[in-house]
Design an enzyme around this catalytic site. Sequence first.
Site, PDB file in Angstrom:
ATOM      1  CG  ASP A   1      -1.684   1.201   1.223  1.00 51.08           C
ATOM      2  OD1 ASP A   1      -2.500   1.508   0.247  1.00 51.08           O
ATOM      3  OD2 ASP A   1      -1.718   1.819   2.408  1.00 51.08           O
TER       4      ASP A   1
ATOM      5  CG  ASP B   1      -1.869   7.526   0.238  1.00 53.14           C
ATOM      6  OD1 ASP B   1      -1.020   8.434  -0.015  1.00 53.14           O
ATOM      7  OD2 ASP B   1      -2.851   7.331  -0.521  1.00 53.14           O
TER       8      ASP B   1
HETATM    9 MG   LIG Z   1      -2.754   2.952   3.432  1.00 51.29          MG
END
Ligand SMILES: [Mg+2]
Length: 258
Positions: A17, A19
């Site tokens: 992932d 962010d």
């Molecule tokens: Mg995230």
Amino acid sequence: MNGGRDRSGPLRGVVLDTDGVLLDSAVVHAAAWKTAFDACLAEPASDEPGAGAPFDADAEYRRYVDGRSRYDGAEAFLTSRGIRLPPGSPDDPPGCGTVRAVAARKEAAFRDALAAGAVVAFPDAEEALAALRTRDVPCVAVSASRHARTLLADTGLDRFLAGVVDGEDTARLALPGKPDPALFLHAADRLATGPGDTAVVEDALAGVRAGRRGGFGYVVGVDRSPDGSGSAALRQEGADLVVCDLMTLVREVWGEVR
Ligand SMILES: [Mg+2]
């Protein structure tokens, strides 16, 4: 934070992932959501206690918004406060009258923060991606955000990645958002590793759930909170291992850095 579940075979690729895992951007997204939501909470939709309370940029961000698309996140939070808005259209200007208008206000606030240079890479991200490249373990970064590819390029992390799948791709391919595993499975296709031989690395509860649903061989939760307060919830969602930074993950799974 160590002591992960045993795996049955080697991991041939990693889907990370973006962010909150690679980029220190989750707090910037949360602040932009607060700007958008608080503007719409001035007049509570019901007499329920707390209906008009300001958006909690920590707990409510994690529960309703983190890891989801802008539209899904806005709708999930507003519904939790008893606010049911029409969907609206993609070109709705920032406001409170439709879900897309609320999402548009968030987008405007986030763009302001980007212009001010608010998003940087976590210090351990480049080191961990470089260590994985040394071990011939290819990595793909994923994000529900349309800004991810640009930010990964701006921070220089893209040179360590075999690919990026971001919000532009999910829109183009009409992939459903997390906790549906479609985004991660598309990323595993890019790596040409089956999900069973691939690790998913996530900081969001919806993302850990997506990794489990997708049948990934190892699901890693990243809890960057200073007191480790997010770890229990990540394990509860099904994380095999929870780490506080990415170099801990590299050492745990692939051994000491040479
Ligand atoms: Mg995230």
